[in-house]
Write an enzyme that holds these catalytic residues in place. Structure first.
Site, PDB file in Angstrom:
ATOM      1  N   TYR A 121      17.767  36.569  34.349  1.00 14.26           N
ATOM      2  CA  TYR A 121      17.395  35.181  34.655  1.00 14.26           C
ATOM      3  C   TYR A 121      18.115  34.717  35.913  1.00 14.26           C
ATOM      4  CZ  TYR A 121      16.253  30.287  34.102  1.00 14.26           C
ATOM      5  OH  TYR A 121      15.760  29.018  34.306  1.00 14.26           O
ATOM      6  N   GLN A 183      11.731  28.439  27.985  1.00 13.13           N
ATOM      7  CA  GLN A 183      10.474  29.176  27.825  1.00 13.13           C
ATOM      8  C   GLN A 183      10.559  30.580  28.429  1.00 13.13           C
ATOM      9  OE1 GLN A 183      10.889  26.409  29.603  1.00 13.13           O
ATOM     10  NE2 GLN A 183       9.642  26.340  31.468  1.00 13.13           N
ATOM     11  N   GLN A 251      34.542  25.814  44.394  1.00 17.53           N
ATOM     12  CA  GLN A 251      34.075  25.869  43.014  1.00 17.53           C
ATOM     13  C   GLN A 251      33.729  24.490  42.473  1.00 17.53           C
ATOM     14  OE1 GLN A 251      33.451  29.029  41.694  1.00 17.53           O
ATOM     15  NE2 GLN A 251      33.891  29.254  43.874  1.00 17.53           N
ATOM     16  N   HIS A 254      30.085  23.397  42.596  1.00 21.45           N
ATOM     17  CA  HIS A 254      29.103  24.023  41.707  1.00 21.45           C
ATOM     18  C   HIS A 254      28.541  23.046  40.684  1.00 21.45           C
ATOM     19  CE1 HIS A 254      28.537  28.244  42.426  1.00 21.45           C
ATOM     20  NE2 HIS A 254      29.825  28.473  42.549  1.00 21.45           N
ATOM     21  N   GLU A 319      38.318  31.773  35.020  1.00 18.47           N
ATOM     22  CA  GLU A 319      37.241  32.617  35.538  1.00 18.47           C
ATOM     23  C   GLU A 319      37.671  33.296  36.844  1.00 18.47           C
ATOM     24  OE1 GLU A 319      32.550  32.079  36.904  1.00 18.47           O
ATOM     25  OE2 GLU A 319      33.893  30.348  36.792  1.00 18.47           O
ATOM     26  N   HIS A 320      38.144  32.495  37.800  1.00 22.06           N
ATOM     27  CA  HIS A 320      38.615  33.010  39.093  1.00 22.06           C
ATOM     28  C   HIS A 320      40.087  32.650  39.269  1.00 22.06           C
ATOM     29  CE1 HIS A 320      34.317  31.734  39.755  1.00 22.06           C
ATOM     30  NE2 HIS A 320      34.233  33.001  40.122  1.00 22.06           N
ATOM     31  N   ASP A 353      32.120  36.261  45.532  1.00 21.16           N
ATOM     32  CA  ASP A 353      30.823  35.707  45.127  1.00 21.16           C
ATOM     33  C   ASP A 353      29.657  36.406  45.813  1.00 21.16           C
ATOM     34  OD1 ASP A 353      31.490  33.854  43.262  1.00 21.16           O
ATOM     35  OD2 ASP A 353      31.382  32.111  44.578  1.00 21.16           O
ATOM     36  N   HIS A 412      27.194  58.361  -2.041  1.00 21.53           N
ATOM     37  CA  HIS A 412      27.772  59.000  -0.869  1.00 21.53           C
ATOM     38  C   HIS A 412      28.423  60.330  -1.262  1.00 21.53           C
ATOM     39  CE1 HIS A 412      27.138  55.128   0.971  1.00 21.53           C
ATOM     40  NE2 HIS A 412      27.726  55.490   2.111  1.00 21.53           N
TER      41      HIS A 412
END
Length: 426
Positions: A121, A183, A251, A254, A319-320, A353, A412
């Site tokens: 995506y 969707q 950042q 964003h 994250e960074h 990035d 078993h």
């Protein structure tokens, strides 16, 4: 940005973006409709939310070619070079299976196999993200995935960004669909008349995409539920305040919920960064977004020592992480929890990035404590293989049967004990 003294209770101080009941209800209805009505539902929701319902969901080769031709040749070259860097880095992550030889010809092994199909995506809306195409597709290709599908929402004219289609073309991806939102996740997970279902879905998106990925998990695999971006910087008096401020804003722009944090041992640097952030915000095209991030979730902390700073980072698990200090590599050896680490003045976070080769799909919301960034392993599966000879079986069958009965599983035990002699014709 607020300046505070660093304490032990540091956190990202940001609510998890888990969605509300109304959003979840909407997503579940969309997924139900896509499962039942397929293409018809995908087109209807595309018209409702993206302002366009394509006659054909699939992007044509002509559209791909026109996109490449329309883009500045220098940008095509830049994307091509970035793709090569990303591929080189991820090639190092490839695994091979193994065969462990036991006595008497028995052996144990593991087969490494690519996932057969993945759906990637790519967010749309106000910006184009060709870097998301590169970061998701390349590790899948390196892993050996045979079928790679891209999905991205079109604009009101039914077009995908030329940069996104160019990135797909550079990588040889031919199966691209004009669909976004929940969707698109439903179509990838369940399949429609036009779109064959995939085995795994990766890639970032808005809250509706994130909730949809969570809902279809189990029928398909997903990479992660990513939250808004985070950057933490450890800096000492050797850092330049204007550069640190620019990295924080890289950042913050964003998302209004992005989290920019500076931890420094220098009070003077803290004050100068605070000043530069305010000055740079005034000329930033995405000022409104970045300002909300800075005001609500931005922090500058003054630490007593680098050791205190690294302890706080391991608690944050950002994250960074940028380390802009003397002996940055040595400082990094104290870090256990970070999605990606950038060392020194010239390793600004956007280097990762776009171009260096490392992956920018990274764990957020402190999940770097236990999670990794997107990599080749996300697109493989491991199959265990067992081969016992009669001799190895006979040596171990009594032990196996005893362990089975210890757990109350007589079937078993009997399965193991049913072997081992010549039964002749039955």
């Amino acid at each position: 940005m607020k300046i505070e003294v660093l304490t032990d209770d540091i956190s990202l101080k940001r609510p998890l973006e888990s969605g509300n009941e109304e959003q979840l209800k909407t997503v579940r209805q969309v997924l139900k409709d896509v499962r039942e009505k397929g293409d018809e539902a995908v087109k209807a929701y595309s018209l409702k939310w993206d302002g366009f319902a394509p006659d054909s969901l699939r992007v044509t080769q002509q559209e791909m070619d026109e996109a490449v031709a329309s883009l500045d040749p220098q940008l095509v070259q830049d994307l091509t070079e970035a793709a090569a860097n990303i591929r080189l880095y991820h090639e190092q992550q490839k695994r091979e299976g193994y065969k462990l030889k036991l006595a008497d010809g028995s052996w144990l092994g593991q087969r490494i196999l690519p996932i057969a199909s993945v759906g990637l995506y790519v967010p749309g809306g106000s910006a184009a993200y060709p870097s998301s195409v590169l970061m998701n597709v390349i590790p899948a290709q390196v892993a050996g995935v045979k079928r790679i599908v891209l999905a991205s929402p079109s604009d009101k004219n039914g077009q995908l960004p030329a940069a996104v289609l160019t990135a797909a073309s550079i990588l040889g991806i031919e199966e691209v669909y004009k669909m976004g939102g929940a969707q698109a996740i439903g179509a990838l997970a369940y399949g429609t008349k036009t779109i064959q279902a995939v085995d795994k879905i990766t890639g970032p998106g808005n809250i509706f995409v994130a909730l949809a990925k969570r809902e279809v998990f189990g029928e398909v695999a997903i990479d992660m539920i990513a939250g808004p971006s985070e950057i933490a910087i450890i800096a000492d008096e050797s850092a330049y305040a204007d550069e640190v401020a620019a990295d924080l804003l890289s950042q913050a722009e964003h998302d209004p919920m992005a989290c920019p944090i500076l931890i420094t041992t220098s009070e003077r640097l803290a004050e100068n960064v605070q000043m530069h952030v305010e000055e740079q915000l005034k000329s930033l095209p995405r000022e409104a977004i970045a300002r909300r991030s800075v005001e609500n979730f931005g922090h500058i902390y003054i630490a007593e020592s680098i050791q205190q700073a690294t302890k706080a980072i391991n608690q944050l698990a950002p994250e960074h992480l940028e380390i802009v200090t003397e002996n940055a590599e040595k400082v990094s050896e104290q870090i256990d929890n970070a999605g990606a680490i950038f060392l020194g003045r010239y390793s600004s976070e956007p280097v990762g990035d776009y171009f260096a080769g490392t992956n920018h799909v990274l764990p957020t919301n402190s999940t770097a404590r236990f999670a990794s960034g997107l990599n080749v392993d996300d697109f493989i599966k491991k199959t265990n293989v067992v081969y016992y000879t009669e001799k190895t079986w006979s040596d171990n069958a009594p032990k196996i049967a005893r362990l089975a009965r210890l757990e109350g599983l007589e079937g078993h035990a009997r399965a193991v004990e049913s072997r081992g002699w010549d039964k002749g014709e039955e």
